[in-house]
Design a protein around this motif. Structure first.
Motif, PDB file in Angstrom:
ATOM      1  N   LEU A  94       0.838  -1.193   0.000  1.00  0.00           N
ATOM      2  CA  LEU A  94       0.000   0.000   0.000  1.00  0.00           C
ATOM      3  C   LEU A  94       0.877   1.249   0.000  1.00  0.00           C
ATOM      4  O   LEU A  94       1.806   1.344   0.807  1.00  0.00           O
ATOM      5  N   VAL A  95       0.611   2.157  -0.938  1.00  0.00           N
ATOM      6  CA  VAL A  95       1.283   3.458  -0.957  1.00  0.00           C
ATOM      7  C   VAL A  95       0.216   4.531  -0.758  1.00  0.00           C
ATOM      8  O   VAL A  95      -0.677   4.695  -1.591  1.00  0.00           O
ATOM      9  N   LEU A  96       0.296   5.211   0.366  1.00  0.00           N
ATOM     10  CA  LEU A  96      -0.674   6.254   0.703  1.00  0.00           C
ATOM     11  C   LEU A  96      -0.097   7.620   0.379  1.00  0.00           C
ATOM     12  O   LEU A  96       1.074   7.874   0.640  1.00  0.00           O
ATOM     13  N   SER A  97      -0.922   8.484  -0.198  1.00  0.00           N
ATOM     14  CA  SER A  97      -0.449   9.837  -0.474  1.00  0.00           C
ATOM     15  C   SER A  97      -1.563  10.849  -0.268  1.00  0.00           C
ATOM     16  O   SER A  97      -2.734  10.500  -0.094  1.00  0.00           O
ATOM     17  N   GLY A  98      -1.174  12.123  -0.270  1.00  0.00           N
ATOM     18  CA  GLY A  98      -2.118  13.228  -0.184  1.00  0.00           C
ATOM     19  C   GLY A  98      -1.897  14.114  -1.396  1.00  0.00           C
ATOM     20  O   GLY A  98      -1.780  13.641  -2.515  1.00  0.00           O
ATOM     21  N   HIS A  99      -1.824  15.439  -1.146  1.00  0.00           N
ATOM     22  CA  HIS A  99      -1.389  16.422  -2.123  1.00  0.00           C
ATOM     23  C   HIS A  99      -2.469  16.816  -3.126  1.00  0.00           C
ATOM     24  O   HIS A  99      -2.671  17.984  -3.374  1.00  0.00           O
ATOM     25  N   GLY A 100      -3.147  15.865  -3.736  1.00  0.00           N
ATOM     26  CA  GLY A 100      -4.152  16.192  -4.747  1.00  0.00           C
ATOM     27  C   GLY A 100      -5.528  16.464  -4.173  1.00  0.00           C
ATOM     28  O   GLY A 100      -6.421  16.935  -4.880  1.00  0.00           O
ATOM     29  N   HIS A 101      -5.724  16.140  -2.876  1.00  0.00           N
ATOM     30  CA  HIS A 101      -7.009  16.343  -2.195  1.00  0.00           C
ATOM     31  C   HIS A 101      -8.147  15.550  -2.845  1.00  0.00           C
ATOM     32  O   HIS A 101      -9.314  15.875  -2.631  1.00  0.00           O
ATOM     33  N   ILE A 102      -7.818  14.564  -3.625  1.00  0.00           N
ATOM     34  CA  ILE A 102      -8.871  13.753  -4.239  1.00  0.00           C
ATOM     35  C   ILE A 102      -8.783  12.324  -3.688  1.00  0.00           C
ATOM     36  O   ILE A 102      -7.796  11.934  -3.064  1.00  0.00           O
ATOM     37  N   SER A 103      -9.830  11.573  -3.926  1.00  0.00           N
ATOM     38  CA  SER A 103      -9.844  10.169  -3.535  1.00  0.00           C
ATOM     39  C   SER A 103      -9.621   9.357  -4.799  1.00  0.00           C
ATOM     40  O   SER A 103     -10.420   9.417  -5.732  1.00  0.00           O
ATOM     41  N   GLU A 104      -8.506   8.639  -4.843  1.00  0.00           N
ATOM     42  CA  GLU A 104      -8.126   7.962  -6.078  1.00  0.00           C
ATOM     43  C   GLU A 104      -7.431   6.651  -5.744  1.00  0.00           C
ATOM     44  O   GLU A 104      -6.640   6.586  -4.801  1.00  0.00           O
ATOM     45  N   ARG A 105      -7.697   5.633  -6.539  1.00  0.00           N
ATOM     46  CA  ARG A 105      -7.051   4.337  -6.315  1.00  0.00           C
ATOM     47  C   ARG A 105      -6.455   3.835  -7.628  1.00  0.00           C
ATOM     48  O   ARG A 105      -7.129   3.799  -8.652  1.00  0.00           O
ATOM     49  N   ILE A 106      -5.191   3.468  -7.564  1.00  0.00           N
ATOM     50  CA  ILE A 106      -4.536   2.838  -8.709  1.00  0.00           C
ATOM     51  C   ILE A 106      -3.981   1.506  -8.228  1.00  0.00           C
ATOM     52  O   ILE A 106      -3.274   1.452  -7.213  1.00  0.00           O
ATOM     53  N   GLN A 107      -4.307   0.452  -8.926  1.00  0.00           N
ATOM     54  CA  GLN A 107      -3.778  -0.875  -8.579  1.00  0.00           C
ATOM     55  C   GLN A 107      -2.785  -1.285  -9.643  1.00  0.00           C
ATOM     56  O   GLN A 107      -3.105  -1.287 -10.837  1.00  0.00           O
ATOM     57  N   PHE A 108      -1.553  -1.588  -9.237  1.00  0.00           N
ATOM     58  CA  PHE A 108      -0.532  -2.029 -10.200  1.00  0.00           C
ATOM     59  C   PHE A 108       0.241  -3.159  -9.564  1.00  0.00           C
ATOM     60  O   PHE A 108       0.836  -2.991  -8.495  1.00  0.00           O
ATOM     61  N   ASP A 109       0.252  -4.312 -10.221  1.00  0.00           N
ATOM     62  CA  ASP A 109       0.784  -5.528  -9.598  1.00  0.00           C
ATOM     63  C   ASP A 109       0.106  -5.726  -8.245  1.00  0.00           C
ATOM     64  O   ASP A 109      -1.097  -5.598  -8.149  1.00  0.00           O
ATOM     65  N   GLN A 110       0.882  -5.975  -7.210  1.00  0.00           N
ATOM     66  CA  GLN A 110       0.255  -6.222  -5.909  1.00  0.00           C
ATOM     67  C   GLN A 110       0.121  -4.948  -5.070  1.00  0.00           C
ATOM     68  O   GLN A 110      -0.303  -5.001  -3.923  1.00  0.00           O
ATOM     69  N   VAL A 111       0.485  -3.811  -5.651  1.00  0.00           N
ATOM     70  CA  VAL A 111       0.517  -2.574  -4.868  1.00  0.00           C
ATOM     71  C   VAL A 111      -0.708  -1.708  -5.176  1.00  0.00           C
ATOM     72  O   VAL A 111      -1.041  -1.481  -6.340  1.00  0.00           O
TER      73      VAL A 111
END
Ligand SMILES: [Zn+2]
Length: 305
Positions: free
Chosen positions: A240-257
């Protein structure tokens, strides 16, 4: 959020760019799982009821009794281009609201927490507060990145903010930090599930969703050198890679991450929801096998007009 995208940010239509397969569910925790909260971009300030808003958010977090809280940066409204009095006032307000948060919190640095790294800076590099000093003194024991372990998982909080050539910030993980990261990962080993937190995202697609595929993202929006250390991360059990900055709710799945942008406590800097996503935070349940569930939780903030 990236300062330069403000005009775009204010003018975009509502949409909800949630990308890839959702792992969200409301299943009750399995034995030996644990729960934590990721909350990002609170942007505390004296205006628009921000102090009351963050306290309302924290009250909701407290009710959920997570094992701990991880913040994703931009704790204060802005340190990049303000004077000394406003800089310190914002940190005082942050200290005030933090007294109301019950779980232990681990803080990630955001661009707006860095003093004077802007072409429009008020405080220059000869000022005692210039750069990351205030954040580092508060939370990093002099350093702005760190890691910790909980419940069989390893958590890495990166500092994704570097000084750009124009005197502003850019998304970049510097060489000293990459050397530390390599050593940290070697100690953790290849089996332990890992959550990594970075204020500036590694990847993001919402700009393309809103503006079309021709849009090019600069170093103000993404971490510019992630390609150089992707192989390092790929050798470990990063989930899991958690981030902020864009203030949006977004999910990207790539391989197992799963790359998750966690919305914002402040919504659009306390002016309302972003792309229909309410002011809120992410609740995450981690399991021993490296799987997890997440859900975005609004805290019912009514923006001040
Ligand atoms: Zn922000």
């Amino acid at each position: 959020m990236p300062s330069l995208s403000r005009r775009h940010f204010l003018g975009t239509a509502l949409a909800a760019p949630v990308i890839g397969a959702s792992a969200s569910s409301l299943a009750s925790p399995r034995p030996s799982s644990f729960e934590f909260v990721f909350l990002t971009d609170p942007h505390i300030q004296p205006e628009l009821g921000a102090v009351e808003g963050v306290k309302q958010c924290f009250a909701k977090v407290n009710e959920m009794k997570p094992a701990f809280v991880v913040t994703g940066g931009d704790l204060i409204m802005d340190a990049l281009a303000v004077g000394e009095a406003r800089l310190h006032r914002q940190w005082e307000l942050w200290d005030e609201v933090m007294k109301t948060l019950q779980p232990t919190a681990y803080h990630t640095i955001g661009n707006h927490d860095v003093c004077g790294w802007s072409p429009k800076s008020v405080l220059k590099n000869d000022h005692a507060d210039y750069g990351k000093k205030l954040f580092a003194d508060r939370y990093g024991t002099g350093r702005t990145y760190r890691s910790f372990d909980h419940g069989g998982w390893h958590f890495i909080l990166l500092d994704s903010i570097a000084l750009g050539e124009d005197g502003g910030y850019k998304g970049w993980i510097d060489d000293a930090q990459l050397a530390w990261l390599q050593g940290d990962l070697e100690k953790v080993g290849r089996q332990t599930p890992i959550t990594l937190v970075t204020h500036i995202p590694f990847y993001s697609v919402w700009h393309q969703v809103i503006q079309g595929p021709q849009i090019t993202l600069g170093l103000g929006a993404l971490v510019g050198n992630v390609r150089e250390f992707r192989k390092l991360l790929a050798a470990y059990n990063l989930r899991l890679v958690l981030s902020g900055h864009g203030h949006i709710s977004e999910r990207i799945q790539f391989d197992q991450v799963t790359y998750l942008q966690g919305g914002a406590v402040s919504g659009m800097w306390w002016k309302g929801p972003v792309h229909g996503n309410p002011e809120g935070f992410v609740h995450i349940t981690c399991h021993q096998d490296g799987s997890f569930e997440d859900r975005y939780i609004g805290y019912d903030w009514a923006p001040r007009r």
